[in-house]
Write an enzyme that holds these catalytic residues in place. Structure first.
Site, PDB file in Angstrom:
ATOM      1  N   PHE A 170       0.865  -1.176   0.000  1.00 27.09           N
ATOM      2  CA  PHE A 170       0.000   0.000   0.000  1.00 27.09           C
ATOM      3  C   PHE A 170       0.903   1.228   0.000  1.00 27.09           C
ATOM      4  O   PHE A 170       1.685   1.418   0.943  1.00 27.09           O
ATOM      5  CB  PHE A 170      -0.872  -0.045   1.254  1.00 27.09           C
ATOM      6  CG  PHE A 170      -1.844   1.078   1.372  1.00 27.09           C
ATOM      7  CD1 PHE A 170      -1.719   2.014   2.393  1.00 27.09           C
ATOM      8  CD2 PHE A 170      -2.901   1.204   0.472  1.00 27.09           C
ATOM      9  CE1 PHE A 170      -2.627   3.052   2.515  1.00 27.09           C
ATOM     10  CE2 PHE A 170      -3.810   2.248   0.586  1.00 27.09           C
ATOM     11  CZ  PHE A 170      -3.681   3.177   1.604  1.00 27.09           C
ATOM     12  N   GLY A 178       4.005  12.483   5.470  1.00 28.23           N
ATOM     13  CA  GLY A 178       3.755  11.312   6.309  1.00 28.23           C
ATOM     14  C   GLY A 178       2.386  11.476   6.928  1.00 28.23           C
ATOM     15  O   GLY A 178       1.376  11.079   6.375  1.00 28.23           O
ATOM     16  N   SER A 205       5.969  -0.795   3.118  1.00 22.81           N
ATOM     17  CA  SER A 205       6.158  -2.136   3.679  1.00 22.81           C
ATOM     18  C   SER A 205       5.861  -3.203   2.644  1.00 22.81           C
ATOM     19  O   SER A 205       5.041  -3.007   1.749  1.00 22.81           O
ATOM     20  CB  SER A 205       5.224  -2.356   4.862  1.00 22.81           C
ATOM     21  OG  SER A 205       5.520  -1.468   5.899  1.00 22.81           O
ATOM     22  N   ASN A 287      -8.600   3.262   8.907  1.00 19.76           N
ATOM     23  CA  ASN A 287      -9.396   3.104  10.125  1.00 19.76           C
ATOM     24  C   ASN A 287      -9.471   1.641  10.528  1.00 19.76           C
ATOM     25  O   ASN A 287      -9.397   1.297  11.706  1.00 19.76           O
ATOM     26  CB  ASN A 287     -10.825   3.630   9.907  1.00 19.76           C
ATOM     27  CG  ASN A 287     -10.874   5.142   9.955  1.00 19.76           C
ATOM     28  OD1 ASN A 287     -10.033   5.775  10.580  1.00 19.76           O
ATOM     29  ND2 ASN A 287     -11.850   5.720   9.289  1.00 19.76           N
ATOM     30  N   GLU A 410       1.050   3.756  10.400  1.00 14.41           N
ATOM     31  CA  GLU A 410      -0.411   3.706  10.229  1.00 14.41           C
ATOM     32  C   GLU A 410      -1.105   4.730  11.109  1.00 14.41           C
ATOM     33  O   GLU A 410      -2.129   4.462  11.712  1.00 14.41           O
ATOM     34  CB  GLU A 410      -0.952   2.289  10.487  1.00 14.41           C
ATOM     35  CG  GLU A 410      -0.608   1.362   9.329  1.00 14.41           C
ATOM     36  CD  GLU A 410      -1.618   0.249   9.092  1.00 14.41           C
ATOM     37  OE1 GLU A 410      -2.812   0.435   9.373  1.00 14.41           O
ATOM     38  OE2 GLU A 410      -1.188  -0.806   8.611  1.00 14.41           O
ATOM     39  N   ASN A 414       0.152  10.887  17.934  1.00 12.59           N
ATOM     40  CA  ASN A 414      -0.423  12.232  17.966  1.00 12.59           C
ATOM     41  C   ASN A 414      -1.640  12.348  17.060  1.00 12.59           C
ATOM     42  O   ASN A 414      -2.632  12.995  17.403  1.00 12.59           O
ATOM     43  CB  ASN A 414       0.632  13.266  17.562  1.00 12.59           C
ATOM     44  CG  ASN A 414       1.679  13.436  18.642  1.00 12.59           C
ATOM     45  OD1 ASN A 414       1.431  13.154  19.807  1.00 12.59           O
ATOM     46  ND2 ASN A 414       2.860  13.898  18.261  1.00 12.59           N
TER      47      ASN A 414
END
Lengths: 430, 256
Positions: A170, A178, A205, A287, A410, A414
């Site tokens: 992905f 970012g 990844s 999500n 992911e 924060n």
């Protein structure tokens, strides 16, 4: 009327939970309540504890536990040292059906539920969080995107391969974007019936082994994030260059590479979903992926804890087991509580999603909390193990290194907290 | 060989997760509460062999059987996930289950074999909780069928079975007629993992529950367990400097 809302959600809640006891798989319309396996002797409670599994989920968890212990555990240290995922491990993940958990058997998948994926990720993470993340990305990001958005032709072409032998990546993040993901600069220019993609991605990844890349590129930078579109790019496409993998602190067996797109031609039919809707898909998938990461961090913490407590029960100092010192007991019990809380947050977020209820705030909480718990647990575990915890001869220090990414990828901690705050703000908006 | 049904026996056994086996305070047995039970390893090998024979199209159907309380169904499900076609759960619980020994299980299997018109019964050579190594042999005797025990290789030839048995003297090659009883030894095969897709498929397979009485079997035990005790605690040894010292010590201990 808040009362009606409560009643409605109560009804919605009681069916899936009660049916869980009878071995029913909740969301999918494909499944039929398995009444045959409902035993009259069992008391079916409408509110079983969160740690209640259907028979299928229980069997899956046991099967993965056994498989992970026998086939992955012996290779963990070596994969970490060499920063290389073993090809046999990848092959066996596919063979066990762990890479297409929610994909329909019609496409060669396992045809199980989201919660099963969560349990699988947790069990894998107990043994190796790198393997868990490979499985997590495939199941919660790549497969879900294809299943939800794919045209029949795209599903036909990719779902079978994703369940049986092909890994997906992905591609959202870039060097300059970012957390500020929608500021991505990779662009896609339209030419007749194809697009030309130029730009670069970072921190991707699975890139070393992926056969297909889901690339978020902007077709109209002047439209801002509303130009972001999801493109399916096959590995062997000309102009796609996979850079050298990063030399990381942790999760080393999971490849993380920069990608370069140099006039990469992608046919129009390779757009996943709709043009300009990529930002929605990204948020939506993340999500859900969040709960997967929560499960990974949870498994990591539990796995580390499981390696450490037996040591504290064996190691004797001052004439008694170090476990028997009250100071140690209090610390151990505190960490155990944190892990349990992380588990409940994660499982509840997963069940909420399966029940079709809003789950974003809860998913953020689960990911944020599990990552913090993993950090706490691994840090304490090294202390409890003393000198041996600090050496590579024991698996503890690897968990310590692996956990840090949990607060970063992911969606950083924060970001999670800000998202939660937005929901809280709305809740109090009378 | 057109086998109608292959019965594979799956005996739930006590498989301790943490290696602390404890004898019950009243010395009547070992503590089983809260101990994880799973399929007997030799039975796993038997199921694997049955599924392999089916994959080679040498037999038609694999039926997994387990005798015990409700939890036995989990063990049957594992067999189904490995490739068995359907399951029969013989419901035995409580005191009956505690006293369930090889003779009763053999009677049950013999009755089931007749009922299902089975041509082959594949079992594990012994259960790892009681190490009896009797069920296969007794079942064969009750049915008056030939038996191939401690099998490390099985091949079907027409309506006969070629078997290699692991015996104390080495390997024995025998040929037996069907119908027959075979018990599996360690080196017969390596059982497959239940893959997730197979676990899903296993959900649709049927498990039928019957009671021993339905099969005309009386499960009362002919044996009474008098006492179960742990082996004596291992005593510390002694070191001696010379052979002469050793002889003196042995004489002192009354061993020589």
């Amino acid at each position: 009327n808040s009362q009606t809302v409560v009643n409605r959600s109560f009804k919605q809640l009681s069916r899936p939970w009660g049916a869980c006891q009878a071995g029913w798989r909740s969301t999918s319309s494909r499944s039929v309540p398995d009444v045959a396996s409902h035993h009259p002797a069992e008391v079916v409670s409408s509110f079983p504890p969160l740690q209640t599994y259907t028979e299928e989920e229980g069997m899956m968890r046991e099967a993965v536990k056994k498989y992970a212990q026998e086939r992955i555990f012996p290779l963990v240290s070596q994969m970490d040292e060499n920063s290389q995922m073993d090809k046999e491990v990848i092959k066996s993940l596919f063979e066990q059906g762990l890479m297409g958990i929610e994909i329909d058997p019609e496409y060669g998948g396992t045809g199980s539920s989201f919660f099963s994926s969560i349990l699988v990720i947790e069990e894998l993470a107990k043994v190796d969080p790198s393997v868990a993340v490979l499985c997590d990305i495939q199941n919660t990001l790549i497969n879900t995107l294809f299943v939800k958005l794919g045209t029949p032709a795209q599903k036909e072409k990719y779902l079978n391969r994703l369940s049986t032998d092909m890994i997906g990546s992905f591609c959202l993040s870039e060097a300059e974007s970012g957390s500020d993901a929608f500021a991505l600069k990779t662009r896609a220019e339209k030419h007749k019936d194809y697009y030309v993609i130029n730009g670069s991605k970072m921190w991707i990844s699975n890139a070393e082994h992926a056969g297909v890349f889901l690339v978020m590129a902007n077709v109209d930078l002047s439209a801002g994030y509303r130009g972001i579109t999801c493109f399916i790019v096959d590995r062997d496409t000309e102009g796609l260059e996979i850079g050298k993998k990063e030399n990381k602190l942790g999760l080393r067996a999971s490849s993380t590479c920069p990608l370069n797109f140099d006039n990469v031609k992608v046919p129009e039919k390779n757009i996943l979903g709709e043009i300009g809707h990529g930002y929605k898909y990204a948020i939506g998938m993340l999500n859900e992926g969040r709960i997967g990461i929560a499960a990974q961090m949870l498994g990591l913490a539990q796995g580390c804890f499981d390696h450490t407590v037996p040591y504290t029960r064996q190691r004797v100092q001052f004439g008694k087991r170090i476990f028997d010192f009250q100071g140690m007991q209090h610390q151990i019990a505190h960490v155990a509580t944190q892990i349990e809380a992380a588990r409940l947050l994660t499982y509840n977020a997963a069940r909420l999603k399966e029940a079709g209820r809003t789950f974003i705030k809860e998913a953020c909480m689960a990911k944020y909390f599990s990552a913090e718990v993993a950090t706490l647990t691994t840090s304490k575990c090294i202390e409890w193990m003393g000198g041996v915890g600090f050496t590579k001869d024991y698996p503890i220090e690897k968990y310590y290194r692996d956990c840090k990414i949990g607060t970063i990828y992911e969606g950083t901690t924060n970001i999670q907290l800000s998202t939660m705050a937005k929901f809280i703000d709305k809740e109090y908006n009378v | 060989l057109s086998c109608k049904v292959l019965s594979s026996v799956v005996t739930p056994c006590y498989c301790f997760v943490s290696p602390q086996i404890r004898v019950k305070p009243d010395n009547t047995g070992v503590v089983t509460d809260g101990v994880k039970h799973s399929m007997n390893p030799f039975c796993e090998i038997a199921v694997e062999e049955a599924v392999k024979l089916k994959e080679k199209k040498l037999i038609k159907e694999v039926v997994a059987v387990s005798c015990g309380p409700q939890q036995s169904q989990e063990t049957i499900r594992t067999a189904l996930a490995m490739g068995a076609d359907r399951g029969i759960h013989v419901d035995v619980s409580g005191k009956d289950y505690e006293n369930l020994g090889p003779l009763q299980v053999s009677k049950i299997l013999a009755a089931l074999a007749k009922q299902e018109d089975a041509q082959l019964i594949l079992l594990g050579k012994q259960a790892i909780d009681d190490d009896c190594n009797q069920t296969g042999q007794m079942t064969a005797a009750l049915l008056d069928w030939p038996q191939g025990t401690f099998a490390s290789e099985v091949s079907l030839e027409g309506d006969k079975i070629n078997l290699v048995r692991e015996i104390d003297g080495g390997l024995e090659h025998i040929k037996i007629n069907t119908p027959a009883v075979i018990t599996a030894d360690l080196r017969l095969n390596t059982p497959r993992y239940a893959t997730l897709p197979n676990i899903m498929k296993a959900k649709k397979k049927k498990i039928v529950t019957v009671k021993p009485a339905d099969l005309g079997v009386d499960v009362t035990s002919r044996l009474e367990v008098l006492k179960v005790e742990e082996p004596p605690q291992r005593q510390a040894g002694m070191k001696v400097e010379t052979v002469e010292d050793l002889v003196v010590k042995l004489k002192e201990a009354g061993r020589v």
